[in-house]
Structures are given as C-alpha cells and as structure tokens.
Write an enzyme that holds these catalytic residues in place. Sequence first.
Site, short mmCIF file in Angstrom:
data_model
loop_
_atom_site.label_atom_id
_atom_site.label_comp_id
_atom_site.label_asym_id
_atom_site.label_seq_id
_atom_site.Cartn_x
_atom_site.Cartn_y
_atom_site.Cartn_z
N GLY A 1 0.82 -1.20 0.00
CA GLY A 1 0.00 0.00 0.00
C GLY A 1 0.86 1.25 0.00
N GLN B 1 1.23 3.48 2.10
CA GLN B 1 1.91 3.71 3.37
C GLN B 1 2.47 2.39 3.94
OE1 GLN B 1 2.80 6.36 5.02
NE2 GLN B 1 1.90 7.82 3.58
N SER B 2 2.93 1.53 3.06
CA SER B 2 3.44 0.22 3.46
C SER B 2 4.65 0.31 4.39
CB SER B 2 3.82 -0.58 2.21
OG SER B 2 4.55 -1.73 2.54
N ASN B 3 4.54 -0.32 5.56
CA ASN B 3 5.68 -0.43 6.46
C ASN B 3 6.77 -1.30 5.83
OD1 ASN B 3 4.45 1.02 8.68
ND2 ASN B 3 3.22 -0.81 9.07
N CYS C 1 7.45 -1.76 2.65
CA CYS C 1 8.17 -1.06 1.59
C CYS C 1 9.15 -0.05 2.17
CB CYS C 1 7.18 -0.39 0.64
SG CYS C 1 6.27 -1.58 -0.39
#
Length: 336
Positions: free
Chosen positions: A74, A76-78, A80
């Site tokens: 997403g 706001q992917s942690n 990534c």
Amino acid sequence: MSIDLSNIPRISLAQIPTPLQKLERVSRALGTNVWIKRDDLTGSLLSGNKVRKLEFTVAQALTEGATALITSGGIQSNHCRATAVVGAQLGLKVCLVLRGQPEEIVDGNLLLDSLCGAEINTFASSSDIFRFPEIIQTKYDELTRRGYKPFVIPIGASDGLGLCGYLSAVEELQNDFLQNNIDPEYIVCATGSGGTQAGLTLGVHLNQLNNEVLGMAVCDNTDYFHKKVRSDVSDWMRRYGQSVDLDALKINVNDRYIGPGYAKAGAEIFDTIGWLAREEGVVLDPIYTGKAFHGMIEEIKSGLLRDAKNIVFLHTGGVFGVFPYKQNIPTNLVSH
C-alpha cells in the site's frame, strides 16, 4: 524442540531480542494480564516485524547476486519503507510498486521511501490490481535492461523465506515467557499479508507449545488467511526440505474488526490508539496494530479472550503510519 535455522542465509538487521513488557494500567482496566512484545523497537527507521523477515529475504537476494530489490504494498506500506531503508544501508537499488494515490504533501512511510532513494511507482486504478504481475514483470525487465540483477520480494515479505523471521522469533518468545514466569493462552498479532502469523503458527506447532496464535485480520477474511498461512508453510517446506502436517496447524484468524477495509479505520480505532498512548506511552497505527489491539480489547471484554489470564500482543510497528491519518485523530486528544 529447537528449530535449527543455521543453514539458512541470514543477515543481521533487527535489534533483537526486543522487550516483553506488561501493560499494567491496561491490565487493571481489562481485568486480564496484557503483555506487549515490542517489535516496534527492532530499529528506528528499520523497525517493526518486517525487519525480522527481511533478515532472511534480503540474505537470499544477496546469495543470488541481486543488486536491486523490487517489492510492493500500500501507499503507506511499512514493509516497503523497511525495504527502502535496507536497500540504502546495503547499497542496493530499490523499486517500489505502491497501491494508492499519494497526497499532495508526502508524509509518513512514503516520505521515508523517498528520503532513502527508492524508485516509487504508484497505481490507483482498481483495474490495475489485475495487472499486478505484469507491472512487477515490467519493472523487473526494465531494471535488467539498466544493468541491475533484480530480486522480487512479495508483499510483506510473506512467503517461505519471510516466515523464517517469526519462526526464529518463537524461541525468543519462549525465553520471554520463562523470564516472566508466564504461559500465555494467546499470542495476538495483526494479520495483513499473513507471513508473521505463518511464522508464529509454525513455530508454536514445531515447538509443541500451548500458546495459541490469534491473527486479527486487517484485510481479507478468515478463509483467505487459512489458505495463505498454509501456502507460506508449504513454500517453506519446499525450500528447505521439511515436512509438516498442514492439517495439524492451529490457524486462528478473527476477521470481525477489519472495519471499512484495508487502510481504512473508524473512530473507535483512533480512540483505542489515543487511549493506549495516554495509558502506557505506546503508539499504534490505524492500519495494522490499532485494529488488532482494538479487536483484542473487544474479545477480552466479551469474546474469545474473556477467560484468558495472560495475553501477549505482538506490536509489529507502524508508527510512521500515524502521521498521514492525523486529520482522523479526535481533536480532544490533542493538547492546546
């Protein structure tokens, strides 16, 4: 039994072991001993549960001679963000494929992705999700033409490689329980891509522990995660020549607190986030841990967990995910 992971490639990224602490005021309020495993403290920028997974995933990438990492999630992917930080630390090119449309002012994990030099690609159209494998392949081919050797990491680093992070963490949890003289009935975690729950579930099974792993779904449903955990464990077996009776795995998933959908949280989630921050100085995020902790509270009050004496909540990180949702935080929680 002890799980031997010594023959599996691994690099040191996480600051472990992380603390296990009792939430004293929360425990008094709920009438149950609630403990929190602080995997939000596995690092600073490189924080949360994703770091434990990346120790194995990125090690495999390096073993295969990779010079670039491609992964997705997403906006706001942690995961990534953690991959972008690892890439910066190790001198690897990082290409991120993110679902969602960035805000006009870049914030949270997406801001950190940019600061760490990741190449960011976004897609917002719901129809694009069906082209996802094609999008990843296009990026793979593009990086190859540019002289890189890419390695593709699945969403959340959740597969047979990534689950090793929490397979190994089970031994750490055993030591925590011994030191605190507890044998918790439940280990509760947020379940988004499924890899953390897969590793914990497999670890508890192989070590023949009495603790039950309960995943609080933040997206998808119980049936999906039953299949996903089995798929990740099957991948682990194929990679490392292991044999596990999949039907004997206790896969427990609660999908009643997803709310409006992935990365969408109702007012009750922000109320829970504010309550825990004020009571214990622990900050959750609205995408993963906030939903999971809220669901756990509700189950302690009147559901599955109401008779449990000791419950361990796995804090999988995500503090940077709070900032893009600042407009959702009730104004009465903000001091003036």
